[in-house]
Design a protein around this motif. Sequence first.
Motif, PDB file in Angstrom:
ATOM      1  N   LEU A  55     -23.670   4.598  -4.581  1.00 17.36           N
ATOM      2  CA  LEU A  55     -22.896   3.374  -4.463  1.00 17.36           C
ATOM      3  C   LEU A  55     -22.631   3.074  -2.999  1.00 17.36           C
ATOM      4  N   PRO A  56     -22.641   1.799  -2.641  1.00 13.80           N
ATOM      5  CA  PRO A  56     -22.343   1.449  -1.247  1.00 13.80           C
ATOM      6  C   PRO A  56     -20.878   1.726  -0.925  1.00 13.80           C
ATOM      7  N   SER A  57     -20.608   2.051   0.328  1.00 14.83           N
ATOM      8  CA  SER A  57     -19.219   2.332   0.716  1.00 14.83           C
ATOM      9  C   SER A  57     -18.410   1.060   0.898  1.00 14.83           C
ATOM     10  N   ARG A  58     -19.077  -0.069   1.173  1.00 17.10           N
ATOM     11  CA  ARG A  58     -18.400  -1.364   1.344  1.00 17.10           C
ATOM     12  C   ARG A  58     -19.239  -2.446   0.713  1.00 17.10           C
ATOM     13  N   PRO A  59     -18.726  -3.485   0.168  1.00 20.04           N
ATOM     14  CA  PRO A  59     -17.296  -3.688  -0.019  1.00 20.04           C
ATOM     15  C   PRO A  59     -16.754  -2.737  -1.080  1.00 20.04           C
ATOM     16  N   CYS A  60     -15.523  -2.296  -0.887  1.00 22.47           N
ATOM     17  CA  CYS A  60     -14.907  -1.355  -1.815  1.00 22.47           C
ATOM     18  C   CYS A  60     -13.485  -1.800  -2.108  1.00 22.47           C
ATOM     19  N   PRO A  61     -13.191  -2.239  -3.330  1.00 21.35           N
ATOM     20  CA  PRO A  61     -11.840  -2.680  -3.641  1.00 21.35           C
ATOM     21  C   PRO A  61     -10.799  -1.572  -3.542  1.00 21.35           C
ATOM     22  N   VAL A  62     -11.196  -0.327  -3.726  1.00 18.82           N
ATOM     23  CA  VAL A  62     -10.242   0.780  -3.588  1.00 18.82           C
ATOM     24  C   VAL A  62      -9.835   0.915  -2.122  1.00 18.82           C
ATOM     25  N   ALA A  63     -10.814   0.974  -1.226  1.00 18.54           N
ATOM     26  CA  ALA A  63     -10.511   1.106   0.199  1.00 18.54           C
ATOM     27  C   ALA A  63      -9.735  -0.105   0.706  1.00 18.54           C
ATOM     28  N   ASP A  64     -10.147  -1.298   0.285  1.00 19.33           N
ATOM     29  CA  ASP A  64      -9.458  -2.509   0.733  1.00 19.33           C
ATOM     30  C   ASP A  64      -8.019  -2.552   0.230  1.00 19.33           C
ATOM     31  N   SER A  65      -7.791  -2.106  -0.997  1.00 24.22           N
ATOM     32  CA  SER A  65      -6.427  -2.059  -1.542  1.00 24.22           C
ATOM     33  C   SER A  65      -5.579  -1.050  -0.786  1.00 24.22           C
ATOM     34  N   LEU A  66      -6.157   0.114  -0.504  1.00 24.86           N
ATOM     35  CA  LEU A  66      -5.411   1.129   0.243  1.00 24.86           C
ATOM     36  C   LEU A  66      -5.083   0.659   1.649  1.00 24.86           C
ATOM     37  N   ASP A  67      -5.937  -0.169   2.236  1.00 27.94           N
ATOM     38  CA  ASP A  67      -5.614  -0.745   3.545  1.00 27.94           C
ATOM     39  C   ASP A  67      -4.340  -1.583   3.476  1.00 27.94           C
ATOM     40  N   LEU A  68      -4.106  -2.243   2.332  1.00 25.49           N
ATOM     41  CA  LEU A  68      -2.925  -3.091   2.177  1.00 25.49           C
ATOM     42  C   LEU A  68      -1.663  -2.298   1.856  1.00 25.49           C
ATOM     43  N   PHE A  69      -1.754  -1.365   0.920  1.00 23.12           N
ATOM     44  CA  PHE A  69      -0.533  -0.713   0.438  1.00 23.12           C
ATOM     45  C   PHE A  69      -0.694   0.772   0.170  1.00 23.12           C
ATOM     46  N   ALA A  72       0.646  -9.810   2.701  1.00 24.80           N
ATOM     47  CA  ALA A  72      -0.427  -9.569   1.733  1.00 24.80           C
ATOM     48  C   ALA A  72      -0.180 -10.277   0.403  1.00 24.80           C
ATOM     49  N   GLY A  73       0.999 -10.872   0.242  1.00 24.48           N
ATOM     50  CA  GLY A  73       1.302 -11.573  -0.999  1.00 24.48           C
ATOM     51  C   GLY A  73       1.757 -10.674  -2.129  1.00 24.48           C
ATOM     52  N   ILE A  74       2.096  -9.421  -1.819  1.00 21.65           N
ATOM     53  CA  ILE A  74       2.576  -8.478  -2.834  1.00 21.65           C
ATOM     54  C   ILE A  74       4.063  -8.695  -3.085  1.00 21.65           C
ATOM     55  N   LEU A  75       4.804  -8.954  -2.007  1.00 15.57           N
ATOM     56  CA  LEU A  75       6.228  -9.281  -2.113  1.00 15.57           C
ATOM     57  C   LEU A  75       6.447 -10.715  -1.665  1.00 15.57           C
ATOM     58  N   VAL A  76       7.499 -11.321  -2.175  1.00 19.30           N
ATOM     59  CA  VAL A  76       7.953 -12.629  -1.696  1.00 19.30           C
ATOM     60  C   VAL A  76       9.407 -12.475  -1.286  1.00 19.30           C
ATOM     61  N   THR A  77       9.846 -13.361  -0.411  1.00 18.14           N
ATOM     62  CA  THR A  77      11.227 -13.301   0.052  1.00 18.14           C
ATOM     63  C   THR A  77      12.062 -14.370  -0.645  1.00 18.14           C
ATOM     64  N   ALA A  78      13.348 -14.094  -0.739  1.00 19.44           N
ATOM     65  CA  ALA A  78      14.324 -15.057  -1.261  1.00 19.44           C
ATOM     66  C   ALA A  78      15.588 -14.894  -0.443  1.00 19.44           C
ATOM     67  N   GLU A  79      16.244 -15.989  -0.186  1.00 19.26           N
ATOM     68  CA  GLU A  79      17.481 -15.958   0.591  1.00 19.26           C
ATOM     69  C   GLU A  79      18.673 -15.765  -0.343  1.00 19.26           C
ATOM     70  N   TYR A  80      19.694 -15.083   0.159  1.00 16.20           N
ATOM     71  CA  TYR A  80      20.956 -14.947  -0.580  1.00 16.20           C
ATOM     72  C   TYR A  80      22.113 -14.975   0.406  1.00 16.20           C
ATOM     73  N   SER A 110       4.779   2.206   1.577  1.00  8.67           N
ATOM     74  CA  SER A 110       4.513   0.939   0.879  1.00  8.67           C
ATOM     75  C   SER A 110       4.591   1.117  -0.628  1.00  8.67           C
ATOM     76  N   MET A 111       4.012   2.182  -1.139  1.00  5.40           N
ATOM     77  CA  MET A 111       4.045   2.401  -2.589  1.00  5.40           C
ATOM     78  C   MET A 111       5.468   2.664  -3.077  1.00  5.40           C
ATOM     79  N   LEU A 112       6.270   3.378  -2.294  1.00  6.02           N
ATOM     80  CA  LEU A 112       7.654   3.634  -2.691  1.00  6.02           C
ATOM     81  C   LEU A 112       8.500   2.366  -2.618  1.00  6.02           C
ATOM     82  N   ILE A 113       8.228   1.512  -1.636  1.00  4.77           N
ATOM     83  CA  ILE A 113       8.923   0.224  -1.554  1.00  4.77           C
ATOM     84  C   ILE A 113       8.566  -0.618  -2.766  1.00  4.77           C
TER      85      ILE A 113
END
Length: 155
Positions: free
Chosen positions: A1-15, A58-66, A20-23
């Motif tokens: 299998l090719p090493s790239r593109p790889c959704p696992v590696a790309d996902s790990l780059d984000l979080f 990355a669009g995983i979290l969004v902010t809201a004001e309070y 990040s995972m604990l947050i």
Amino acid sequence: LPSRPCPVADSLDLFGDRWSMLIIRDVMNGVHRFDDLVRRLEISRATLADRLRRLVAAGILVTAEYDSGRGRTRTEYRMSASGWELRTVLIALREWGDRHLLGEGNEPLILVDRTTGHGVRLQLVDEQTGGVVEPRHLTHVPGPAFDRRDELADT
């Protein structure tokens, strides 16, 4: 299998880092405010601020004001729709940790169906038949972008 593109590696780059995972876990479980995350995770404020910026970008979290109650507007963090899809990733990590790190009978939490109260676990399901597929029966086949990768390499 090719090493790239790889959704696992790309996902790990984000979080893929520990914080990040604990947050993500804590925001999913209702911890939305910066100071609460600092206390719960015992994380430095600088590290938390950095990870929150990355997760929002990355669009995983969004902010809201309070309103903080002191006449000051503050920011809290919530899961985006795509962020909520990470729930199965966290469940898979929890199931693996329960089985291989803590051992049977030492699980700190049990995941149950809110309606029935029955325990639940992740399953792989055949898209056409709906039948359960054992992980040992899985393999990869080329997807729609597989041939395009070779075309791009030639240019």
